[in-house]
Design a protein around this motif. Sequence first.
Motif, PDB file in Angstrom:
ATOM      1  N   SER A  23       0.837  -1.197   0.000  1.00 52.77           N
ATOM      2  CA  SER A  23       0.000   0.000   0.000  1.00 52.77           C
ATOM      3  C   SER A  23       0.865   1.237   0.000  1.00 52.77           C
ATOM      4  O   SER A  23       1.885   1.306   0.675  1.00 52.77           O
ATOM      5  CB  SER A  23      -0.905  -0.008   1.250  1.00 52.77           C
ATOM      6  N   PHE A  24       0.454   2.236  -0.799  1.00 54.00           N
ATOM      7  CA  PHE A  24       1.174   3.502  -0.914  1.00 54.00           C
ATOM      8  C   PHE A  24       0.156   4.634  -0.842  1.00 54.00           C
ATOM      9  O   PHE A  24      -0.999   4.486  -1.243  1.00 54.00           O
ATOM     10  CB  PHE A  24       1.935   3.583  -2.239  1.00 54.00           C
ATOM     11  N   GLY A  25       0.636   5.772  -0.369  1.00 53.25           N
ATOM     12  CA  GLY A  25      -0.211   6.934  -0.349  1.00 53.25           C
ATOM     13  C   GLY A  25      -0.527   7.425  -1.736  1.00 53.25           C
ATOM     14  O   GLY A  25       0.251   7.222  -2.661  1.00 53.25           O
ATOM     15  N   ALA A  26      -1.642   8.095  -1.877  1.00 54.17           N
ATOM     16  CA  ALA A  26      -2.041   8.592  -3.196  1.00 54.17           C
ATOM     17  C   ALA A  26      -1.040   9.589  -3.748  1.00 54.17           C
ATOM     18  O   ALA A  26      -0.918   9.744  -4.951  1.00 54.17           O
ATOM     19  CB  ALA A  26      -3.432   9.225  -3.108  1.00 54.17           C
ATOM     20  N   GLY A  27      -0.287  10.221  -2.861  1.00 50.76           N
ATOM     21  CA  GLY A  27       0.660  11.223  -3.322  1.00 50.76           C
ATOM     22  C   GLY A  27       1.856  10.655  -4.048  1.00 50.76           C
ATOM     23  O   GLY A  27       2.590  11.381  -4.689  1.00 50.76           O
ATOM     24  N   GLN A  28       2.083   9.305  -3.939  1.00 49.13           N
ATOM     25  CA  GLN A  28       3.254   8.724  -4.578  1.00 49.13           C
ATOM     26  C   GLN A  28       3.099   8.653  -6.087  1.00 49.13           C
ATOM     27  O   GLN A  28       4.067   8.794  -6.820  1.00 49.13           O
ATOM     28  CB  GLN A  28       3.489   7.311  -4.032  1.00 49.13           C
ATOM     29  N   GLN A  29       1.904   8.365  -6.564  1.00 47.84           N
ATOM     30  CA  GLN A  29       1.734   8.076  -7.975  1.00 47.84           C
ATOM     31  C   GLN A  29       2.079   9.254  -8.882  1.00 47.84           C
ATOM     32  O   GLN A  29       2.815   9.063  -9.862  1.00 47.84           O
ATOM     33  CB  GLN A  29       0.313   7.555  -8.229  1.00 47.84           C
ATOM     34  N   PRO A  30       1.639  10.439  -8.602  1.00 50.38           N
ATOM     35  CA  PRO A  30       2.033  11.554  -9.469  1.00 50.38           C
ATOM     36  C   PRO A  30       3.533  11.787  -9.506  1.00 50.38           C
ATOM     37  O   PRO A  30       4.058  12.300 -10.484  1.00 50.38           O
ATOM     38  CB  PRO A  30       1.287  12.753  -8.855  1.00 50.38           C
ATOM     39  N   VAL A  70       9.077  -1.805  -5.176  1.00 54.34           N
ATOM     40  CA  VAL A  70       9.093  -1.548  -3.737  1.00 54.34           C
ATOM     41  C   VAL A  70       7.838  -2.135  -3.107  1.00 54.34           C
ATOM     42  O   VAL A  70       6.741  -2.032  -3.663  1.00 54.34           O
ATOM     43  CB  VAL A  70       9.146  -0.026  -3.448  1.00 54.34           C
ATOM     44  N   GLN A  71       8.026  -2.775  -1.949  1.00 51.55           N
ATOM     45  CA  GLN A  71       6.886  -3.277  -1.170  1.00 51.55           C
ATOM     46  C   GLN A  71       7.064  -2.772   0.255  1.00 51.55           C
ATOM     47  O   GLN A  71       8.053  -3.094   0.909  1.00 51.55           O
ATOM     48  CB  GLN A  71       6.836  -4.798  -1.203  1.00 51.55           C
ATOM     49  N   PRO A  77      12.389  -8.665  -4.061  1.00 47.69           N
ATOM     50  CA  PRO A  77      13.568  -9.508  -4.330  1.00 47.69           C
ATOM     51  C   PRO A  77      14.183  -9.297  -5.717  1.00 47.69           C
ATOM     52  O   PRO A  77      15.411  -9.318  -5.867  1.00 47.69           O
ATOM     53  CB  PRO A  77      13.021 -10.932  -4.170  1.00 47.69           C
ATOM     54  N   GLN A  78      13.327  -9.096  -6.714  1.00 46.87           N
ATOM     55  CA  GLN A  78      13.856  -8.891  -8.067  1.00 46.87           C
ATOM     56  C   GLN A  78      14.711  -7.627  -8.129  1.00 46.87           C
ATOM     57  O   GLN A  78      15.717  -7.578  -8.850  1.00 46.87           O
ATOM     58  CB  GLN A  78      12.714  -8.805  -9.086  1.00 46.87           C
ATOM     59  N   ALA A  79      14.321  -6.608  -7.372  1.00 46.90           N
ATOM     60  CA  ALA A  79      15.091  -5.358  -7.366  1.00 46.90           C
ATOM     61  C   ALA A  79      16.473  -5.594  -6.768  1.00 46.90           C
ATOM     62  O   ALA A  79      17.491  -5.118  -7.296  1.00 46.90           O
ATOM     63  CB  ALA A  79      14.345  -4.290  -6.577  1.00 46.90           C
ATOM     64  N   LEU A  80      16.532  -6.338  -5.670  1.00 51.03           N
ATOM     65  CA  LEU A  80      17.830  -6.615  -5.044  1.00 51.03           C
ATOM     66  C   LEU A  80      18.715  -7.453  -5.960  1.00 51.03           C
ATOM     67  O   LEU A  80      19.926  -7.231  -6.042  1.00 51.03           O
ATOM     68  CB  LEU A  80      17.606  -7.331  -3.704  1.00 51.03           C
ATOM     69  N   SER A  81      18.113  -8.401  -6.678  1.00 49.29           N
ATOM     70  CA  SER A  81      18.891  -9.215  -7.624  1.00 49.29           C
ATOM     71  C   SER A  81      19.444  -8.358  -8.756  1.00 49.29           C
ATOM     72  O   SER A  81      20.594  -8.536  -9.183  1.00 49.29           O
ATOM     73  CB  SER A  81      18.018 -10.336  -8.190  1.00 49.29           C
ATOM     74  N   ALA A 120      10.357   6.504  -2.566  1.00 51.49           N
ATOM     75  CA  ALA A 120       9.978   5.300  -3.307  1.00 51.49           C
ATOM     76  C   ALA A 120       9.908   5.584  -4.798  1.00 51.49           C
ATOM     77  O   ALA A 120      10.338   4.761  -5.625  1.00 51.49           O
ATOM     78  CB  ALA A 120       8.634   4.777  -2.798  1.00 51.49           C
ATOM     79  N   ALA A 121       9.372   6.742  -5.160  1.00 54.81           N
ATOM     80  CA  ALA A 121       9.244   7.085  -6.574  1.00 54.81           C
ATOM     81  C   ALA A 121      10.609   7.213  -7.233  1.00 54.81           C
ATOM     82  O   ALA A 121      10.849   6.691  -8.323  1.00 54.81           O
ATOM     83  CB  ALA A 121       8.453   8.390  -6.725  1.00 54.81           C
ATOM     84  N   ARG A 122      11.533   7.895  -6.544  1.00 52.12           N
ATOM     85  CA  ARG A 122      12.858   8.090  -7.120  1.00 52.12           C
ATOM     86  C   ARG A 122      13.606   6.758  -7.233  1.00 52.12           C
ATOM     87  O   ARG A 122      14.269   6.490  -8.230  1.00 52.12           O
ATOM     88  CB  ARG A 122      13.654   9.087  -6.263  1.00 52.12           C
ATOM     89  N   PHE A 123      13.494   5.934  -6.175  1.00 54.97           N
ATOM     90  CA  PHE A 123      14.114   4.611  -6.217  1.00 54.97           C
ATOM     91  C   PHE A 123      13.556   3.805  -7.391  1.00 54.97           C
ATOM     92  O   PHE A 123      14.302   3.185  -8.160  1.00 54.97           O
ATOM     93  CB  PHE A 123      13.856   3.877  -4.895  1.00 54.97           C
ATOM     94  N   ASP A 124      12.248   3.812  -7.539  1.00 55.69           N
ATOM     95  CA  ASP A 124      11.588   2.988  -8.540  1.00 55.69           C
ATOM     96  C   ASP A 124      11.966   3.407  -9.958  1.00 55.69           C
ATOM     97  O   ASP A 124      12.303   2.561 -10.797  1.00 55.69           O
ATOM     98  CB  ASP A 124      10.069   3.080  -8.364  1.00 55.69           C
ATOM     99  N   VAL A 125      11.924   4.706 -10.221  1.00 51.54           N
ATOM    100  CA  VAL A 125      12.253   5.184 -11.567  1.00 51.54           C
ATOM    101  C   VAL A 125      13.715   4.922 -11.883  1.00 51.54           C
ATOM    102  O   VAL A 125      14.064   4.476 -12.988  1.00 51.54           O
ATOM    103  CB  VAL A 125      11.923   6.683 -11.703  1.00 51.54           C
ATOM    104  N   ALA A 126      14.592   5.159 -10.904  1.00 51.62           N
ATOM    105  CA  ALA A 126      16.019   4.903 -11.134  1.00 51.62           C
ATOM    106  C   ALA A 126      16.262   3.432 -11.462  1.00 51.62           C
ATOM    107  O   ALA A 126      17.038   3.098 -12.374  1.00 51.62           O
ATOM    108  CB  ALA A 126      16.834   5.318  -9.919  1.00 51.62           C
ATOM    109  N   LEU A 127      15.573   2.537 -10.735  1.00 50.37           N
ATOM    110  CA  LEU A 127      15.785   1.114 -10.993  1.00 50.37           C
ATOM    111  C   LEU A 127      15.236   0.714 -12.361  1.00 50.37           C
ATOM    112  O   LEU A 127      15.854  -0.084 -13.078  1.00 50.37           O
ATOM    113  CB  LEU A 127      15.122   0.268  -9.901  1.00 50.37           C
TER     114      LEU A 127
END
Length: 551
Positions: A23-30, A70-71, A77-81, A120-127
Amino acid sequence: MHFARRRRRFAWGTALLVACLGSFGAGQQPDIQNLVKGGNLDGMRWPDFSDYRHWLQKFYEPSGFAPVWVQGSQPVPQALSLIERFRDAAKKGLDPEDYDASRWEERVRALQSSASGPAAARFDVALTVCTMRYVSDLHIGRINPQHFDFGLSLEQKKYDLAQFLRDRILTTSDLQAVLDEVEPPFAGYRRTEQALARYIELARTDDGGKLPVVAKPIDPGQPYAGVPRLVRFLRLVGDLPTDDTTTGDTETYGGPLVDAVKHFQRRHGLDADGRLGPATIKQLNMPLQDRVVQLQLTLERWRWLPAEFSAPPIIVNIPDFRLRALDENNKVVMDMRVVVGKAMRTQTPVFTRDMTYVVLRPYWNVPPSILRGEIVPAIQRDRGYIARKNYEVTTHDGKVVTSGEISDEVLAQLRAGKLAVRQKPGSTNALGLVKLIFPNEYNVYLHSTPSPDLFSRSRRDFSHGCIRVEKPAELAAWALRNNPAWTLERVQQGMQSGKDDVTVTLAKRVPVFIVYGTALTYENGDVHFSDDIYGHDAKLAAALAKGYPYK
């Protein structure tokens, strides 16, 4: 129909969020949507990812631009791999920092310590950006070969990166198996990877000493002050077996060390005479880090080749001066020396095409450049040149004008390009007794030669661009192996005493790859290095040094 598709997409995206994202806050998606839209992310080594923006848009749309790697506050796990693969990218001949290898530890800490959406957004896009870059770089290379005017196209090889990440990587429990499929299928590529890992370690281990340069070659039995360094180095790189008892305590060059030098010379395209001349010492003094770079550049070029082809290919490696034919399992079944285009003026181009036919006892149609630059001046000096060289003057549609003394009128028409010249079939023909054709805009093909002595040279760039082959009959028979009537014996008979200018169409086309790699690992494990005779390595290294976005 549109409504149904939208419902399916919505359901798929919801399931993905529930299963993988937490679960993520609505503010993360934008945040992700804005980052993708901007095509730039501060804090990355190469922050401009605008060339991948389309794929990121397509990747995140099904999940409503929610994080996928991110969870809770933890990477999946796939991100760490993936992060581990980024750190090991040097083993693939890639630069780990192109995928932010040293920055992920800090990003993971920021993710774990922040409850806000931006981390989380920055981590996700960078990955996502780094994963797309890594997959693309492994699969098709970092630089488009057409940047160097090579006749290779990557368009058919390109992945739908958004779909590949969603379907193959985000859901996998065996990331290594997926990435193994991304890389080229050639055994030679895998051997080059293994050699790279070894030479990276050798470069770290070597003490960097240099052999004394000599004014004249050192022969076996003569004194040489560099013997101790020579023993250490040749044992390190494997030319002198580790179980050999040579100690290097003497300053006399001889014994097993001579055989080790010969082995080194063979691996570096030198005459294996066992003498320590300037060319041999130059190669021995080459820093091992330079060998690492050669292996890295060769891996890049392997990735440019088609991953799928209609039949086992013929591969000609220009700086190695060798041709290899592969079988259905990509194993070498035929190997021979070749002569390629001169480095200074008539380089053999890098390209791929399909061989479609073979010509026995061919005419040689003299190219216009050779006609202007060589034949016409020779006729001006000797009007009997055409007859002596077994040539004939023809119209452009092949009608013979003369094969005898050249008149002023004919010479004028030749000079003006209104007539052509061809050499009659036979043992003295410049193409020899067979040519193998893979139609291309460069007018380059494989052929035999009336001058086989050139194959004994260690450096073999002597042609006008076409490729002379050491075993023409065997190669022609192999290319015609799907034409049952054309055995090796029949090919040989057709070359020696058959009719002139006989065309045989291949029952099955044969892919031909004309490539350029200065570092190759042979099937016996020996790593061979060649000189950068055309300067292609230098150009590729300069292009890669500029970093992302690679062109």
